[in-house]
Design a protein around this motif. Structure first.
Motif, PDB file in Angstrom:
ATOM      1  N   THR A  30     -34.406  23.266  27.332  1.00 37.58           N
ATOM      2  CA  THR A  30     -33.664  22.001  27.386  1.00 37.58           C
ATOM      3  C   THR A  30     -32.455  22.036  26.470  1.00 37.58           C
ATOM      4  O   THR A  30     -31.601  21.153  26.534  1.00 37.58           O
ATOM      5  CB  THR A  30     -34.562  20.815  26.972  1.00 37.58           C
ATOM      6  N   GLU A  31     -32.357  23.070  25.608  1.00 39.99           N
ATOM      7  CA  GLU A  31     -31.235  23.215  24.693  1.00 39.99           C
ATOM      8  C   GLU A  31     -30.727  24.652  24.710  1.00 39.99           C
ATOM      9  O   GLU A  31     -31.522  25.600  24.662  1.00 39.99           O
ATOM     10  CB  GLU A  31     -31.631  22.821  23.262  1.00 39.99           C
ATOM     11  N   ASP A  51     -24.043  16.916  26.215  1.00 38.65           N
ATOM     12  CA  ASP A  51     -25.180  16.615  27.079  1.00 38.65           C
ATOM     13  C   ASP A  51     -24.759  16.797  28.531  1.00 38.65           C
ATOM     14  O   ASP A  51     -23.715  16.280  28.952  1.00 38.65           O
ATOM     15  CB  ASP A  51     -25.654  15.168  26.858  1.00 38.65           C
ATOM     16  N   TYR A  52     -25.587  17.504  29.295  1.00 41.94           N
ATOM     17  CA  TYR A  52     -25.247  17.819  30.673  1.00 41.94           C
ATOM     18  C   TYR A  52     -26.445  17.590  31.601  1.00 41.94           C
ATOM     19  O   TYR A  52     -27.578  17.402  31.140  1.00 41.94           O
ATOM     20  CB  TYR A  52     -24.790  19.272  30.799  1.00 41.94           C
ATOM     21  N   LYS A 112     -28.993  20.179  26.953  1.00 43.44           N
ATOM     22  CA  LYS A 112     -27.957  20.088  25.929  1.00 43.44           C
ATOM     23  C   LYS A 112     -27.354  21.459  25.648  1.00 43.44           C
ATOM     24  O   LYS A 112     -28.046  22.459  25.731  1.00 43.44           O
ATOM     25  CB  LYS A 112     -28.535  19.543  24.615  1.00 43.44           C
ATOM     26  N   LEU A 138     -25.767  23.048  22.409  1.00 46.93           N
ATOM     27  CA  LEU A 138     -25.670  22.747  20.987  1.00 46.93           C
ATOM     28  C   LEU A 138     -24.394  23.300  20.372  1.00 46.93           C
ATOM     29  O   LEU A 138     -23.848  24.308  20.833  1.00 46.93           O
ATOM     30  CB  LEU A 138     -26.886  23.321  20.249  1.00 46.93           C
TER      31      LEU A 138
END
Length: 236
Positions: A37-38, A92-93, A109, A111
């Motif tokens: 998720t990141e 954020d995508y 995301k 970072l």
């Protein structure tokens, strides 16, 4: 007695409904998944779905460098996988893919790396262009060096949340390290300079066109004779 049976039946039905609801929620439609998720800028994004999801096409996102993922291929029993590259711009995508005729979205995301810098590509053809970038919050300096650079690269351009510098790589193929001072220590990012693609073979010389000179015509010889008769004597 019948009333008791009816009430008991209704209670059993209600209990079954309560038991079924969480199970149905657990089996809700998932579509596809992302491996994380990141991500850090330029990171590999792995996308997968189960064959029962019936997804189609490519995954898309403005958080992917090229907007679209690669084509999906078989990645395991009943599983299809594809890859994409995370954007260089932190934020954020959302990734989207059509599954069972519906657009399914997954949030992720990118970072902001505070202790490192990035290159716009990991492989560059000899003599080609390369860019070095860092976020404006990064504690890295303003100059990147490498034996693989034709010259040190100064980060002097701003683009959204980035500081960017452009330069060229050397003509010698090999694996190199780009370095910057970040937070008082040297940070390295590896890249590869590939050999130049061979140029097209020289064309075969065109045969010279032979121009034939026109041949001289034979002179026209008129026969001698008297103009009066056309013979060789004079008429009387």
């Amino acid at each position: 007695m019948k009333h008791v049976q009816i009430i008991a039946g209704l209670a059993a039905t209600a209990a079954a409904a309560l038991m079924f609801t969480p199970m149905a929620s657990a089996q809700s439609f998932e579509g596809f998944t992302l491996d994380k998720t990141e991500y850090v800028p330029g990171d590999n994004v792995s996308i997968s779905y189960d064959v029962t999801a019936k997804c189609e096409g490519k995954a898309s996102s403005n958080g992917f460098i090229n907007k679209f993922s690669s084509d999906f291929r078989v990645g395991g029993p009943n599983t299809y996988v594809a890859e994409a590259s995370a954007s260089w711009i932190p934020g954020d995508y959302t990734a989207e893919l059509t599954c069972k005729g519906k657009t399914v979205s997954k949030a992720f995301k990118v970072l902001a790396p505070r202790d490192k810098f990035t290159l716009d590509k990991t492989e560059v053809e000899a003599g080609g262009d390369i860019s070095v970038m860092k976020t404006k919050q990064s504690d890295c300096g303003e100059v990147a060096t490498s034996t693989g650079f034709a010259a040190p690269i100064q980060l002097q351009y701003d683009s959204q949340n980035l500081r960017i510098g452009n330069g060229k790589v050397v003509e010698t193929a090999g694996t190199y390290q780009a370095e910057m001072t970040c937070g008082g220590k040297q940070v390295q990012v590896q890249f590869v300079v590939t050999a130049k693609a061979p140029t097209n073979a020289p064309k075969a010389p065109v045969a010279e066109k032979v121009v034939q000179k026109p041949q001289a015509k034979a002179p026209i010889v008129k026969p001698k004779g008297a103009p009066q008769t056309g013979g060789g004597s004079t008429a009387r």
